[in-house]
Design an enzyme around this catalytic site. Structure first.
Site, PDB file in Angstrom:
ATOM      1  N   HIS A  84     -13.648  -2.215  -1.266  1.00  0.00           N
ATOM      2  CA  HIS A  84     -12.639  -2.135  -0.070  1.00  0.00           C
ATOM      3  C   HIS A  84     -13.033  -2.354   1.383  1.00  0.00           C
ATOM      4  CE1 HIS A  84      -8.816   0.516  -0.024  1.00  0.00           C
ATOM      5  NE2 HIS A  84      -9.395   0.442   1.607  1.00  0.00           N
ATOM      6  N   SER A 125       0.708  -1.105   0.171  1.00  0.00           N
ATOM      7  CA  SER A 125       0.014  -0.307   0.019  1.00  0.00           C
ATOM      8  C   SER A 125       0.360   1.156   0.232  1.00  0.00           C
ATOM      9  CB  SER A 125      -0.912   0.247   1.345  1.00  0.00           C
ATOM     10  OG  SER A 125      -1.056   1.265   0.740  1.00  0.00           O
ATOM     11  N   LYS A 141      -9.037  -1.342  -8.783  1.00  0.00           N
ATOM     12  CA  LYS A 141      -9.298  -1.334  -7.507  1.00  0.00           C
ATOM     13  C   LYS A 141     -10.129  -0.544  -7.753  1.00  0.00           C
ATOM     14  CE  LYS A 141      -8.585  -3.366  -3.350  1.00  0.00           C
ATOM     15  NZ  LYS A 141      -9.043  -2.455  -2.465  1.00  0.00           N
ATOM     16  N   TYR A 154      -2.655   5.466  -4.142  1.00  0.00           N
ATOM     17  CA  TYR A 154      -2.987   6.457  -4.480  1.00  0.00           C
ATOM     18  C   TYR A 154      -2.708   7.473  -4.488  1.00  0.00           C
ATOM     19  CZ  TYR A 154      -5.362   3.534  -0.372  1.00  0.00           C
ATOM     20  OH  TYR A 154      -6.275   2.288   0.562  1.00  0.00           O
ATOM     21  N   THR A 157      -5.773   2.391  -6.508  1.00  0.00           N
ATOM     22  CA  THR A 157      -7.314   2.709  -6.079  1.00  0.00           C
ATOM     23  C   THR A 157      -8.209   3.376  -6.533  1.00  0.00           C
ATOM     24  OG1 THR A 157      -6.171   1.273  -3.598  1.00  0.00           O
ATOM     25  CG2 THR A 157      -8.391   2.110  -3.701  1.00  0.00           C
TER      26      THR A 157
END
Length: 386
Positions: free
Chosen positions: A283, A127, A259, A151, A177
């Site tokens: 999520h 992440s 995603k 992100y 994402t």
């Protein structure tokens, strides 16, 4: 070919010497076990969902609406779970989902997860909200397969720099994402006024990034609060557009996966945009309260685009049977989140390893006992509506 189900033999043989597993082998019971060792704030952050938690519940209820129909005399003594997704070979169609701020769960956080994943050969997805820099996680992961989750920052220079670092560190696939461009109304966190990012947790990647640091008057080490105040609006608060996707293709030469897809038209649009894959996901129920269960939309999406791109799935996976159901409904592989995080809380690297070995053993045995030798044999005929 790895027979993951042999983990049960290892456990039973240990019992002859009075040894029982350190932690439960029940993926659905890991949450309660972790609750007993975690502080309320981190536990709430991991376990909680948006609003009333309706979507978290819906994800689990969706699995219960399907039942596996076992077949007999299929020569399923030996199974081969291995597969390849977007050029990544994996021993089973399972990846570790991108989960941020893992240091709130265990001090070693993503480093422990990376070691356990590499030991099992299971791909991990790192992440952007990692507690450790990209390069340190890659070093801990060694030769293990790894993908990078983005992100998307609002600063192009920072985005390019982070992507360049991930590529240089051996991350092969980019997972963008889409559904968390701003935080949902997460009542568990709000009731405890707990957000790791404003405490400087989960900011290791930007704080170690040269392009991000170049925009600060003082380094994050000298003035962490100023760095936090610059980073938070840079990676949250702005919803991107479809016509911005070419920017990522320009700066990432590997596969790109979107995603957070939950509507079949978005899946088709992702394919038309030249994306290589999608993750059907809500999520884990953390973003839209009252949203559709991810499993409920998987069959339609897989039927629409599964022959054109990789269709992955997450949200609600807890057991091997869950994975069988997702694969039978069209997923090429699944991402597992909370179970391995609870394992991390219970025992660091060993806890992650145990949680994933248990899940893979459960998958292996369920696959065979339902009369299947490979994941490719799973189809809609494997299941019946409850």
């Amino acid at each position: 070919m790895t027979m993951f189900g042999s983990y049960q033999n290892e456990i039973y043989l240990g019992g002859l010497g009075g040894q029982v597993p350190m932690f439960t082998t029940n993926g659905a019971a890991l949450e309660d076990a972790a609750r007993g060792v975690m502080a309320p704030e981190p536990f709430g952050y991991v376990a909680g969902g948006a609003g009333s938690g309706a979507t978290v519940r819906a994800n689990r209820e969706a699995f219960d609406r399907w039942r596996i129909v076992p077949r007999m005399l299929t020569d399923a003594t030996k199974r081969d779970l291995s597969t390849t997704v977007l050029g990544t070979s994996m021993p089973a169609p399972v990846l570790l989902a991108p989960v941020g701020v893992q240091s709130i769960v265990h001090p070693e956080g993503e480093l422990a997860t990376a070691r356990a994943a590499a030991d099992l050969g299971v791909p991990m997805v790192l992440s952007t909200a990692s507690s450790h820099p990209i390069e340190e996680v890659a070093e801990s992961n060694g030769d293990g397969p790894r993908w990078y989750q983005l992100y998307w920052p609002n600063d192009n220079d920072v985005t390019i720099s982070i992507l360049s670092r991930a590529k240089a560190a051996g991350f092969t696939t980019l997972v963008l994402t889409l559904d968390t461009w701003t935080l949902a109304w997460r009542t568990t966190d709000l009731d405890q006024a707990y957000l790791p990012f404003i405490r400087g947790i989960g900011t290791a990647i930007p704080f170690s990034d040269p392009a991000f640091r170049a925009g600060l008057d003082r380094s994050p080490e000298e003035d962490p609060q100023a760095a936090i105040l610059r980073w938070i609006p840079m990676f949250t608060g702005t919803d991107k557009r479809w016509d911005q996707l070419p920017f990522l293709r320009e700066h990432w030469d590997g596969p790109i996966v979107l995603k957070g897809v939950q509507h079949v038209d978005d899946a088709r649009r992702a394919s038309d945009a030249g994306m290589d894959g999608i993750v059907v996901s809500n999520h884990g129920g953390r973003q839209v309260d009252g949203a559709v269960a991810a499993l409920d939309v998987l069959p339609e999406i897989a039927a629409a685009v599964g022959d054109r791109m990789a269709v992955l799935f997450d949200s609600g996976i807890r057991t091997g049977a869950d994975i069988v159901k997702a694969l039978a409904l069209g997923a090429h592989a699944v991402l597992v989140g909370r179970p391995f995080v609870y394992g991390l809380a219970l025992g660091g690297e060993d806890g992650v390893r145990h949680a994933i070995r248990s899940l893979l053993a459960d998958l292996d045995l369920t696959l065979g006992l339902s009369g299947n030798r490979t994941p490719a044999e799973l189809t809609g005929d494997t299941l019946r509506r409850a």
